[in-house]
Design an enzyme around this catalytic site. Structure first.
Site, mmCIF file in Angstrom:
data_model
loop_
_atom_site.group_PDB
_atom_site.id
_atom_site.type_symbol
_atom_site.label_atom_id
_atom_site.label_comp_id
_atom_site.label_asym_id
_atom_site.label_seq_id
_atom_site.Cartn_x
_atom_site.Cartn_y
_atom_site.Cartn_z
ATOM 1 N N SER A 44 0.816 -1.223 0.000
ATOM 2 C CA SER A 44 0.000 0.000 0.000
ATOM 3 C C SER A 44 0.843 1.263 0.000
ATOM 4 C CB SER A 44 -0.883 -0.026 1.257
ATOM 5 O OG SER A 44 -1.282 1.280 1.617
ATOM 6 N N GLY A 45 0.518 2.177 -0.914
ATOM 7 C CA GLY A 45 1.210 3.467 -0.932
ATOM 8 C C GLY A 45 0.930 4.266 0.329
ATOM 9 N N LEU A 46 -0.327 4.223 0.780
ATOM 10 C CA LEU A 46 -0.690 4.933 2.008
ATOM 11 C C LEU A 46 0.114 4.402 3.190
ATOM 12 C CD1 LEU A 46 -2.483 6.767 3.798
ATOM 13 C CD2 LEU A 46 -4.151 4.906 3.876
ATOM 14 N N ASP A 56 0.459 10.630 2.035
ATOM 15 C CA ASP A 56 0.219 9.829 0.828
ATOM 16 C C ASP A 56 0.012 10.784 -0.354
ATOM 17 O OD1 ASP A 56 -0.328 7.705 -0.871
ATOM 18 O OD2 ASP A 56 -2.385 7.411 -0.143
ATOM 19 N N ASP A 83 1.262 -0.935 -5.069
ATOM 20 C CA ASP A 83 0.478 0.269 -5.337
ATOM 21 C C ASP A 83 1.437 1.294 -5.949
ATOM 22 O OD1 ASP A 83 -1.007 2.571 -5.268
ATOM 23 O OD2 ASP A 83 -1.304 2.580 -3.092
ATOM 24 N N ASP A 85 0.683 4.093 -7.377
ATOM 25 C CA ASP A 85 0.056 5.418 -7.475
ATOM 26 C C ASP A 85 -0.242 5.756 -8.946
ATOM 27 O OD1 ASP A 85 0.104 5.624 -4.747
ATOM 28 O OD2 ASP A 85 1.898 6.863 -4.661
ATOM 29 N N GLU A 112 -3.156 4.207 -10.963
ATOM 30 C CA GLU A 112 -4.458 4.890 -10.931
ATOM 31 C C GLU A 112 -4.494 6.082 -11.888
ATOM 32 O OE1 GLU A 112 -3.808 5.408 -6.701
ATOM 33 O OE2 GLU A 112 -4.045 7.584 -6.877
ATOM 34 N N LYS A 118 -0.218 12.509 -6.570
ATOM 35 C CA LYS A 118 -1.562 12.047 -6.200
ATOM 36 C C LYS A 118 -1.876 12.443 -4.767
ATOM 37 C CE LYS A 118 -2.362 8.900 -3.762
ATOM 38 N NZ LYS A 118 -2.571 7.468 -4.037
ATOM 39 N N ASN A 120 -4.456 10.868 -1.444
ATOM 40 C CA ASN A 120 -5.242 9.695 -1.077
ATOM 41 C C ASN A 120 -6.700 9.866 -1.508
ATOM 42 O OD1 ASN A 120 -6.934 8.068 1.165
ATOM 43 N ND2 ASN A 120 -4.992 7.069 0.733
ATOM 44 N N SER A 121 -7.309 8.749 -1.902
ATOM 45 C CA SER A 121 -8.675 8.785 -2.451
ATOM 46 C C SER A 121 -9.719 9.226 -1.438
ATOM 47 C CB SER A 121 -9.044 7.409 -2.991
ATOM 48 O OG SER A 121 -8.157 7.034 -4.007
ATOM 49 N N ARG A 156 -6.418 1.212 -12.253
ATOM 50 C CA ARG A 156 -7.339 1.651 -11.192
ATOM 51 C C ARG A 156 -8.181 2.827 -11.667
ATOM 52 N NH1 ARG A 156 -5.313 2.940 -5.084
ATOM 53 N NH2 ARG A 156 -6.657 4.718 -4.605
ATOM 54 N N HIS A 187 -12.594 1.806 -7.459
ATOM 55 C CA HIS A 187 -12.523 2.273 -6.075
ATOM 56 C C HIS A 187 -13.748 3.122 -5.750
ATOM 57 C CE1 HIS A 187 -10.797 2.657 -2.283
ATOM 58 N NE2 HIS A 187 -9.823 3.528 -2.480
#
Ligand code: SPV
Ligand code: MG
Length: 290
Positions: A44-46, A56, A83, A85, A112, A118, A120-121, A156, A187
């Site tokens: 996970s990037g986060l 992130d 991930d 990104d 993504e 980027k 975080n979503s 993504r 997502h």
């Protein structure tokens, strides 16, 4: 020939059964996820950013993230989906990333369709998206660059995160699949799975679907199974569990000015040594002793 990590990930993603990817962010958490029984890992990037103490937002350089993922890959035999990104740049940067990941035996990457840097979503509203042609170029360059034929490129779709329509999400997923993506990650930041279910029904398994149920965690996984979802990612729970455990342990030690009370609640040192392979070092040393 033994099965490569990339082949294993591809089989998991393409199989009709629902697979679970557990988040990890360093060699230790990757090893624990593998030992627990998870067949694949989400880098996970986060979580990697958070473990570095960073946001992130691509504050960590891509080589710093790659190094963390390399430790994870070295520590485990199960495949890792990194991930990636937005791919840290344009199609050229994605191609270079894919080559580096193949060199390091990382089984796949998820890229993504947002913009670098980027965010975080789950932050903010109406995040900007890359144009479909520019994202298609990243997919094509990534697929052309892979040196392992089974390397998995997961595209993504952030359309629902960005507040765009279901039709746009489907159009993007279609264009990305046509460009050669091995799977689509759709997502959502909704607290129920209604839009994910709608997407899956309309998508009708044109290619494997990967989901991240962080916000809609109350949906029973059988709902995803029935929809034909290929993989669900438990995206950040090792990192969040570590934060809670470290906070509680620090507080207790600070308050009591003693490590006595926490001794029974933290991993024994023998487990620490076993986790890093000290138990097999003696045999290793014997083999090479003069
Ligand atoms: C991550 O784990 O870094 C992800 C999933 O990309 S999310 O945080 O939901 O964007
Ligand atoms: Mg991420």
């Amino acid at each position: 020939m033994s099965t490569t990590k990339a082949r294993k990930l591809k089989q998991l993603v393409q199989s009709p059964d629902l697979t679970f990817l557990m988040e990890a962010h360093n060699g230790m958490s990757a090893k624990i996820a593998e030992r627990t029984g998870f067949e694949a890992i989400w880098a996970s990037g986060l979580s990697i950013s958070t473990a570095f103490g960073l946001r992130d937002r691509n504050e960590a350089s891509w080589t710093q993230v790659l190094e963390a993922v390399e430790f994870m890959s070295d520590a485990t035999d199960v495949p890792i989906l990194m991930d990636g990104d937005t791919g840290y740049g344009d199609f050229n940067n994605v191609a270079r990333l894919v080559r580096k990941l193949c060199n390091r035996d990382v089984a796949g990457v998820c890229i993504e369709d947002k913009l670098f840097p980027k965010q975080n979503s789950f932050l903010g509203e109406g995040q900007a998206l890359l144009t479909i042609p520019d994202f298609v170029a990243k997919i094509k360059a990534g697929k052309d660059a892979q040196t392992d034929p089974d390397f998995c490129f997961v595209a993504r779709v952030e359309a629902l995160i960005a507040g765009r329509s279901m039709q746009e999400a489907l159009d993007r997923a279609g264009a990305y699949t046509d460009a050669g993506a091995d799977a689509i990650l759709i997502h959502s930041k909704k607290s129920d799975s209604v839009e994910i279910e709608e997407f899956c029904r309309q998508w009708d398994n044109r290619s494997p679907v990967v989901i991240v149920p962080t916000k809609y965690h109350d949906t029973p996984v059988d709902v995803f199974r029935d929809l034909g979802v290929s993989a669900a990612i438990w995206a950040n729970h090792a990192m969040r569990a570590a934060i809670t455990a470290i906070e509680e342990t620090c507080a207790e030690i600070y308050r009591t000015q003693s490590i006595s009370a926490v001794e029974k609640r933290v991993a024994p040192l023998k487990d620490v040594f076993e986790l890093t392979g000290e138990n097999v070092f003696e045999e290793f040393a014997q083999r090479y002793s003069a």
